[in-house]
Design an enzyme around this catalytic site. Structure first.
Site, PDB file in Angstrom:
ATOM      1  CE1 TYR A  21      60.399  33.681  46.944  1.00 19.08           C
ATOM      2  CE2 TYR A  21      61.147  31.415  47.215  1.00 19.08           C
ATOM      3  CZ  TYR A  21      60.599  32.410  46.439  1.00 19.08           C
ATOM      4  OH  TYR A  21      60.244  32.152  45.136  1.00 19.08           O
ATOM      5  CG  HIS A  96      57.152  39.446  43.161  1.00 22.51           C
ATOM      6  ND1 HIS A  96      56.379  38.307  43.111  1.00 22.51           N
ATOM      7  CD2 HIS A  96      56.637  40.311  42.255  1.00 22.51           C
ATOM      8  CE1 HIS A  96      55.441  38.472  42.203  1.00 22.51           C
ATOM      9  NE2 HIS A  96      55.569  39.679  41.674  1.00 22.51           N
TER      10      HIS A  96
END
Length: 139
Positions: A21, A96
């Site tokens: 991430y 995402h």
């Protein structure tokens, strides 16, 4: 235009957990995104919750013209969030930061996708900015 950026479970840990991430925190991304959206004439609101029910409640409240949703792990199994999205009349973009299609098998399916207008994934925090671009695009 009013845009709601809704982040789900564990997205508040962005920059503090798995490298997939990135290292930038959610607060930092939100600050940059707010400035970016305002330059495009959009008012932006941020909502993050680790609670499925709170996410459903916020979706049902409405009050936005466009939605950017990163439901986190709820993406893969929350029929409650999917059902709530079905009732949202605003334009809805699923995002995402990682490419969920390149991850573990159980993460490769989105049960919310059927109730969103599009999906942007795999480009780190840029997915939020691209979603703002799409929502604020003027022909």
């Amino acid at each position: 235009m009013k845009i709601l950026v809704l982040n789900g479970v564990n997205i508040n840990m962005t920059g503090k957990r798995e490298a997939v991430y990135g290292t930038e925190t959610l607060d930092s991304v939100n600050a940059r995104l707010k400035e970016y959206a305002e330059k495009r004439g959009a008012d932006i609101e941020f909502f993050q919750s680790n609670s499925e029910g709170e996410i459903v409640d916020r979706l049902q409240q409405g009050g936005f013209d466009g939605l950017i949703i990163n439901a986190g792990a709820y993406t893969h199994y929350s029929l409650a969030i999917s059902d709530a999205l079905y009732s949202v009349k605003a334009k809805k973009i699923e995002v995402h930061m990682s490419n969920i299609l390149a991850r573990e098998e159980f993460r490769q399916k989105s049960v919310i996708a059927r109730n969103c207008d599009g999906c942007i994934m795999g480009l780190g925090p840029d997915v939020y900015f691209l979603a703002v671009d799409h929502l604020t695009w003027k022909d």
